[in-house]
Design a protein around this motif. Structure first.
Motif, mmCIF file in Angstrom:
data_model
loop_
_atom_site.group_PDB
_atom_site.id
_atom_site.type_symbol
_atom_site.label_atom_id
_atom_site.label_comp_id
_atom_site.label_asym_id
_atom_site.label_seq_id
_atom_site.Cartn_x
_atom_site.Cartn_y
_atom_site.Cartn_z
ATOM 1 N N ARG A 14 0.493 -1.407 0.032
ATOM 2 C CA ARG A 14 0.610 -0.158 0.403
ATOM 3 C C ARG A 14 1.201 1.115 0.095
ATOM 4 N NH1 ARG A 14 -3.695 -0.354 4.962
ATOM 5 N NH2 ARG A 14 -5.194 0.548 3.892
ATOM 6 N N LEU A 15 2.186 1.407 -0.167
ATOM 7 C CA LEU A 15 2.806 2.505 -0.417
ATOM 8 C C LEU A 15 2.729 3.066 -1.871
ATOM 9 C CD1 LEU A 15 5.453 3.743 0.460
ATOM 10 C CD2 LEU A 15 7.105 2.723 -0.773
ATOM 11 N N CYS A 16 1.517 2.529 -1.952
ATOM 12 C CA CYS A 16 1.206 3.501 -3.961
ATOM 13 C C CYS A 16 0.004 4.029 -3.128
ATOM 14 C CB CYS A 16 0.857 2.814 -5.195
ATOM 15 S SG CYS A 16 -0.388 1.129 -4.072
ATOM 16 N N GLU A 17 -1.323 3.560 -2.265
ATOM 17 C CA GLU A 17 -1.956 4.405 -1.690
ATOM 18 C C GLU A 17 -0.950 5.944 -0.889
ATOM 19 O OE1 GLU A 17 -4.640 2.229 0.917
ATOM 20 O OE2 GLU A 17 -5.174 1.359 -0.340
ATOM 21 N N ASN A 18 -0.763 5.133 -0.296
ATOM 22 C CA ASN A 18 0.277 6.389 0.441
ATOM 23 C C ASN A 18 1.050 7.207 -0.186
ATOM 24 O OD1 ASN A 18 3.477 7.964 2.179
ATOM 25 N ND2 ASN A 18 1.832 6.420 3.832
ATOM 26 N N THR A 19 1.455 7.136 -1.607
ATOM 27 C CA THR A 19 2.213 8.406 -2.272
ATOM 28 C C THR A 19 1.439 9.365 -2.941
ATOM 29 O OG1 THR A 19 4.297 6.477 -2.428
ATOM 30 C CG2 THR A 19 3.822 8.029 -3.993
ATOM 31 N N CYS A 20 0.153 8.451 -3.202
ATOM 32 C CA CYS A 20 -1.564 9.327 -4.632
ATOM 33 C C CYS A 20 -0.962 10.129 -3.084
ATOM 34 C CB CYS A 20 -1.616 7.868 -4.469
ATOM 35 S SG CYS A 20 -3.198 9.020 -5.700
ATOM 36 N N ALA A 21 -2.473 9.761 -1.572
ATOM 37 C CA ALA A 21 -2.930 10.171 -1.560
ATOM 38 C C ALA A 21 -1.825 11.644 -0.802
ATOM 39 C CB ALA A 21 -3.230 10.025 0.145
ATOM 40 N N PHE A 22 -0.323 11.721 -0.516
ATOM 41 C CA PHE A 22 0.390 12.064 -0.131
ATOM 42 C C PHE A 22 0.574 13.282 -1.317
ATOM 43 C CE2 PHE A 22 5.297 13.961 1.129
ATOM 44 C CZ PHE A 22 4.514 14.836 2.377
ATOM 45 N N TYR A 23 0.847 12.670 -2.617
ATOM 46 C CA TYR A 23 1.268 13.585 -3.542
ATOM 47 C C TYR A 23 -0.111 15.295 -3.672
ATOM 48 C CZ TYR A 23 1.268 14.924 -8.624
ATOM 49 O OH TYR A 23 2.194 15.429 -9.743
ATOM 50 N N HIS A 24 -1.215 14.552 -3.784
ATOM 51 C CA HIS A 24 -2.397 15.140 -4.283
ATOM 52 C C HIS A 24 -2.593 15.756 -3.439
ATOM 53 C CE1 HIS A 24 -3.149 11.680 -7.370
ATOM 54 N NE2 HIS A 24 -3.131 13.123 -8.093
ATOM 55 N N LYS A 25 -2.670 15.244 -1.858
ATOM 56 C CA LYS A 25 -2.907 16.113 -0.737
ATOM 57 C C LYS A 25 -2.239 16.413 0.805
ATOM 58 C CE LYS A 25 -7.543 16.765 0.781
ATOM 59 N NZ LYS A 25 -8.111 18.545 0.619
ATOM 60 N N GLY A 26 -0.956 15.786 0.379
ATOM 61 C CA GLY A 26 -0.210 15.935 1.948
ATOM 62 C C GLY A 26 -0.347 15.304 3.043
ATOM 63 N N SER A 29 -4.523 9.568 4.351
ATOM 64 C CA SER A 29 -5.287 8.530 5.012
ATOM 65 C C SER A 29 -5.662 7.849 3.418
ATOM 66 C CB SER A 29 -6.505 9.330 5.090
ATOM 67 O OG SER A 29 -6.665 10.694 4.982
ATOM 68 N N PRO A 30 -6.285 6.474 3.657
ATOM 69 C CA PRO A 30 -6.315 5.818 2.352
ATOM 70 C C PRO A 30 -7.538 6.826 1.297
ATOM 71 C CG PRO A 30 -6.419 4.439 3.769
ATOM 72 C CD PRO A 30 -6.077 5.324 3.961
ATOM 73 N N ASN A 31 -8.260 7.292 2.356
ATOM 74 C CA ASN A 31 -9.120 8.190 1.008
ATOM 75 C C ASN A 31 -8.967 9.730 0.649
ATOM 76 O OD1 ASN A 31 -8.930 9.798 3.612
ATOM 77 N ND2 ASN A 31 -11.281 10.697 3.788
ATOM 78 N N TYR A 32 -7.803 9.649 0.748
ATOM 79 C CA TYR A 32 -7.112 10.620 -0.797
ATOM 80 C C TYR A 32 -6.746 9.649 -1.749
ATOM 81 C CZ TYR A 32 -8.567 13.992 2.777
ATOM 82 O OH TYR A 32 -10.166 15.210 3.896
ATOM 83 N N SER A 33 -6.734 8.718 -1.328
ATOM 84 C CA SER A 33 -5.528 7.595 -2.259
ATOM 85 C C SER A 33 -6.930 7.476 -3.810
ATOM 86 C CB SER A 33 -5.142 6.237 -2.024
ATOM 87 O OG SER A 33 -4.053 5.667 -3.013
ATOM 88 N N THR A 113 -3.303 10.770 -12.917
ATOM 89 C CA THR A 113 -2.550 10.410 -13.567
ATOM 90 C C THR A 113 -0.532 11.405 -13.366
ATOM 91 O OG1 THR A 113 -1.776 12.373 -15.303
ATOM 92 C CG2 THR A 113 -3.306 10.091 -15.702
ATOM 93 N N CYS A 114 -0.987 12.163 -11.924
ATOM 94 C CA CYS A 114 -0.166 12.984 -11.446
ATOM 95 C C CYS A 114 0.485 13.768 -12.782
ATOM 96 C CB CYS A 114 0.603 12.293 -9.953
ATOM 97 S SG CYS A 114 -0.226 10.928 -8.686
ATOM 98 N N ASN A 115 -0.077 14.998 -13.440
ATOM 99 C CA ASN A 115 0.540 15.398 -14.315
ATOM 100 C C ASN A 115 1.423 14.775 -15.152
ATOM 101 O OD1 ASN A 115 -0.434 18.144 -14.819
ATOM 102 N ND2 ASN A 115 0.627 18.708 -12.521
ATOM 103 N N ASN B 217 5.666 19.659 8.049
ATOM 104 C CA ASN B 217 6.227 20.284 6.860
ATOM 105 C C ASN B 217 6.270 19.344 5.534
ATOM 106 O OD1 ASN B 217 7.837 20.960 5.094
ATOM 107 N ND2 ASN B 217 9.557 22.534 6.553
ATOM 108 N N ILE B 218 5.271 19.794 4.426
ATOM 109 C CA ILE B 218 5.468 18.869 3.287
ATOM 110 C C ILE B 218 6.298 18.694 2.348
ATOM 111 C CG2 ILE B 218 3.723 17.897 1.931
ATOM 112 C CD1 ILE B 218 1.619 19.041 2.853
ATOM 113 N N ASP B 219 7.239 19.585 2.187
ATOM 114 C CA ASP B 219 8.589 19.805 1.759
ATOM 115 C C ASP B 219 9.600 19.106 1.796
ATOM 116 O OD1 ASP B 219 6.904 20.923 -0.226
ATOM 117 O OD2 ASP B 219 7.573 23.059 0.372
ATOM 118 N N LEU B 220 9.705 19.372 2.866
ATOM 119 C CA LEU B 220 11.023 18.663 4.425
ATOM 120 C C LEU B 220 10.416 16.833 4.903
ATOM 121 C CD1 LEU B 220 13.252 18.714 5.901
ATOM 122 C CD2 LEU B 220 12.353 18.734 8.115
#
Lengths: 132, 623
Positions: A14-26, A29-33, A113-115, B217-220
């Motif tokens: 589930r690192l993909c879920e984590n990465t997707c949510a973090f990329y889009h929303k900072g 949580s899985p509901n942002y993935s 597609t994360c741009n 800190n998101i960037d960090l």
């Protein structure tokens, strides 16, 4: 580049879920993935659900407002959120269950597609999610 | 609401006696002082448990605590700590499970859970996205963990729940009952499953999708997480080894060095080690890699037996410790039987290390004619190498039937009852059965097991630096300092929540820059080398103080007599022994480094003051 998956290689981390949510929303949580990994059965065998940007996208055909559309340059399926009325016809049309109506925004929610970066694929060491 | 990143800022407090659940805020001061996981667990246990309580009485508590890294973009940090006073050792116990429960709990809105009191009927705890309920578990009592997990998912209508469960082992208060997480992970050690059983608490089910740990800190954090991911996944040796073997590769390397616990440690070489070696599992048994939350290393193996009596037997694992305890230690050379034993323990809810060591002890008692065959109550003859006897004994223990009644209390208590010199080969420290890394063959582990706050654990002092040859395993020189430094890193590991599998990236010996960078990157707390060392010291001393309050001091910092009286008889490490005078010498030096009284092994007032543990001073030095 086109997103592809190989279910057999997924380890279910589930690192993909984590990465997707973090990329889009900072947030993580899985509901942002926009990609979802389910663990199935006694041994938690993983199953990936994500939009693979169909050549002939039924979600686009089903959309009554033009919110769900195919970007002809990149050949990916994207959502114009301001046009989406949250009717859910795209959800019904997608046989891969890769679109939902997001409970917070009430509009269609899927891989964007994360741009073109497909950030999930960059953190998939198993190569279960990959670009071709 | 905490200002620090990595946290939800909330614990759940569940009182089973009053059927009441409240949310408690984490104070910033508490976070700065104890940080997470191991630190939170140690602080809550010391502060909230009076000394001298019955571990299986309503006064004991079960605490679940996550670290600040889990559920964040930092990889390989899936650990959730379970804490209680141990029924096996009577002392401090922490046991950590991998899997997805830790992240799931955070996504459900909580950093941890404190469970107290006693329910008059079986219940389970349901935590779902900010709502917690105590639910009836009458229909689940008596079931194995697999069936319980399945039924809870069915009842709650969501098969993505992550669930920690006890089996009949925990219900029957087996002193080394495990908590089984998601069917094949475990908080196995020290009998915290029995503490759950004593409270009539069958399971803790968690579903979380909506909440995120605060990001400082998101960037960090993006940069820190990316660097760690690259470093770990570019370590091809680590990745390939873990992918192929998981931890199962250790059997072969220990066999090659002649430090593979065999026949209840009567030997340290096993003639058939190849049959249960890493390649035997990798080539014939392992099918597919699985992973804990956010971990690219994927050291877990979905496994199956393809032919013979156990054809179609499925499992995940086994891992090295189980291969040792049910393999060489019982002189069993059949991977399928190890897998069957592993599955039985997971379903019945038993710690595989303690179960295997206890069975090996019982087999030796039988062969030495200290316990007659009739008392075992099993069909097969309980001698070393008898696979049927091994499997029969696991059931007997979980159900406390026949010899199981005695063996369910662990080797320390069983030996006390059997007597006749059986204490000499009861392989435990402080009551906790020893893991599969030689106390004779690694001088660092000689001291490491003796001073582990848990007892016979391989997760405080680590053997890895001696196995790799970085430190001479046959010499005691510098080993007290090595213990101190490695324990500091393992305390930080268990406090932050990352897994042993990426210890190489964080550093195994002492406080590293990587630990500081990741912890500060996630939380925004401004740690440096000195303050992080202080944190490690504080937590380790707090655990020690818990044990001191229970009357444990220097006299319990010792090893099984077998290791101190009998040299390894054969093989490449023949002659190695944990000499009492060597242990004493190392203890003196180690206590000195720790700031403990040399004679009693108790942390001095000055040490506790330096560590800002005033509440401990109040209790330990009250006059």
């Amino acid at each position: 580049m086109k997103l592809n998956i190989n279910q057999d290689l997924c380890s279910g981390c589930r690192l993909c879920e984590n990465t997707c949510a973090f990329y889009h929303k900072g947030l993580t949580s899985p509901n942002y993935s926009r990609i979802t990994i389910c663990h199935i059965g006694k041994w938690a065998l993983p199953n990936i659900t994500v939009c693979l940007h169909c050549k002939e996208p039924e979600c686009v055909d089903a959309c009554p407002t033009g919110a769900m559309y195919k970007d002809l340059n990149t050949e990916t399926i994207l959502v114009k959120e301001d046009l989406c009325i949250g009717c859910g016809l795209c959800v019904d049309a997608c046989k891969f269950e890769a679109v939902i109506i997001h409970p917070e925004t009430q509009v269609a929610f899927k891989c964007d597609t994360c741009n073109g970066n497909f950030s999930c694929s960059q953190k998939c060491d198993a190569k279960a999610i990959y670009l071709v | 609401m905490t200002r620090y990143g990595g946290y939800l800022g909330k614990f759940l407090r569940v009182n089973l006696t009053e059927n009441k659940i409240v949310e408690e805020q984490l104070e910033d001061k508490f976070i700065e002082k104890f940080v997470g996981g191991n630190g939170f667990g140690a602080a809550y246990l010391f502060k909230e448990l009076p000394g001298g309580i019955d571990p299986l009485g309503p006064e004991n508590k079960v605490i679940l605590a996550t670290g600040p890294l889990s559920g964040t973009p930092i990889i390989s940090s899936p650990k959730i700590g379970f804490f209680a006073k141990s029924p096996l050792t009577g002392g401090f116990m922490d046991s950590y499970s991998g899997g997805h429960l830790s992240a799931e709990l955070k996504f459900a809105g909580y950093d941890g859970v404190i469970i107290e009191g006693f329910s008059s009927k079986p219940v389970f705890l349901d935590i779902n996205n900010g709502i917690a309920k105590i639910r009836d578990a009458e229909n689940l009592w008596g079931l194995g963990t697999f069936e319980t997990t399945r039924k809870i998912k069915e009842e709650l209508g969501d098969d993505q729940y992550k669930i920690a469960v006890i089996g009949p082992g925990g219900e029957n208060l087996v002193n080394y009952a495990a908590i089984i997480v998601e069917n094949f992970h475990a908080a196995g050690r020290g009998g915290i499953g029995a503490v759950m059983g004593s409270k009539n608490l069958k399971a803790i089910a968690v579903r979380g999708t909506q909440y995120s740990p605060k990001i400082y800190n998101i960037d960090l954090l993006t940069g820190v997480a990316e660097n760690l991911y690259r470093e770990v996944t570019n370590d091809k040796t680590l990745m390939l080894k873990q992918k192929r073997y998981g931890t199962a590769g250790a059997t072969s390397s220990n066999a090659a060095s002649g430090i593979l616990g065999t026949k209840n440690w009567q030997q340290e070489t096993f003639d058939n080690a190849d049959k249960i070696g890493g390649d035997a599992f990798a080539d014939n048994v392992f099918d597919k890699n699985l992973a804990c939350y956010g971990c690219p290393v994927k050291c877990l193996q979905k496994s199956s037996i393809k032919k013979g009596k156990y054809k179609r037997l499925e499992s995940v694992g086994p891992q090295y410790e189980t291969i040792y305890s049910f393999g060489s230690l019982c002189e069993n050379d059949d991977p399928a039987v190890i897998m069957a034993a592993n599955n039985m323990c997971n379903d019945l809810g038993l710690d595989t290390i303690s179960a295997g060591v206890t069975i090996a002890f019982a087999m030796e008692c039988y062969e030495k004619e200290l316990v007659p065959r009739a008392e075992f109550g099993i069909n097969a003859e309980p001698k070393f190498g008898n696979k049927e006897a091994l499997l029969e004994l696991i059931s007997k223990i979980a159900l406390r039937q026949d010899i199981g009644e005695l063996l369910a209390n662990g080797v320390k208590k069983a030996a006390a009852k059997i007597g006749q010199g059986s204490e000499d080969f009861a392989i435990h420290v402080k009551g906790l059965e020893l893991a599969g890394h030689s106390a004779r063959g690694y001088k660092g582990m000689t001291l490491g097991y003796a001073v582990s706050n848990r007892g016979g654990s391989h997760m405080d002092m680590r053997h890895v630096e001696e196995r790799s040859g970085k430190f001479d395993r046959k010499s005691i020189d510098g080993k007290p300092e090595l213990n101190y430094n490695i324990q500091s890193s393992t305390v930080i590991r268990d406090t932050l929540g990352y897994c042993t599998v990426i210890e190489s990236a964080f550093g195994r010996v002492g406080i590293s820059d990587a630990m500081i960078e990741v912890l500060n990157g996630v939380t925004g707390i401004n740690f440096d080398k000195d303050s992080l060392q202080l944190l490690a010291d504080r937590i380790w001393n707090l655990e020690r103080a818990f044990n001191v309050r229970e009357g444990k001091g220097r006299e319990e910092d010792t090893l099984p007599p077998r290791f101190m009286n009998e040299p390894i008889p054969e093989g490449p490490s023949a002659g190695m022994i944990a000499k009492p005078e060597e242990l004493e010498k190392m203890l003196n030096e180690y206590y000195h480094l720790r700031g403990w009284d040399i004679k009693s092994g108790i942390p001095t007032k000055e040490t506790l003051e330096r560590l800002e543990l005033d509440f401990v001073i109040d209790e330990l030095f009250q006059i």
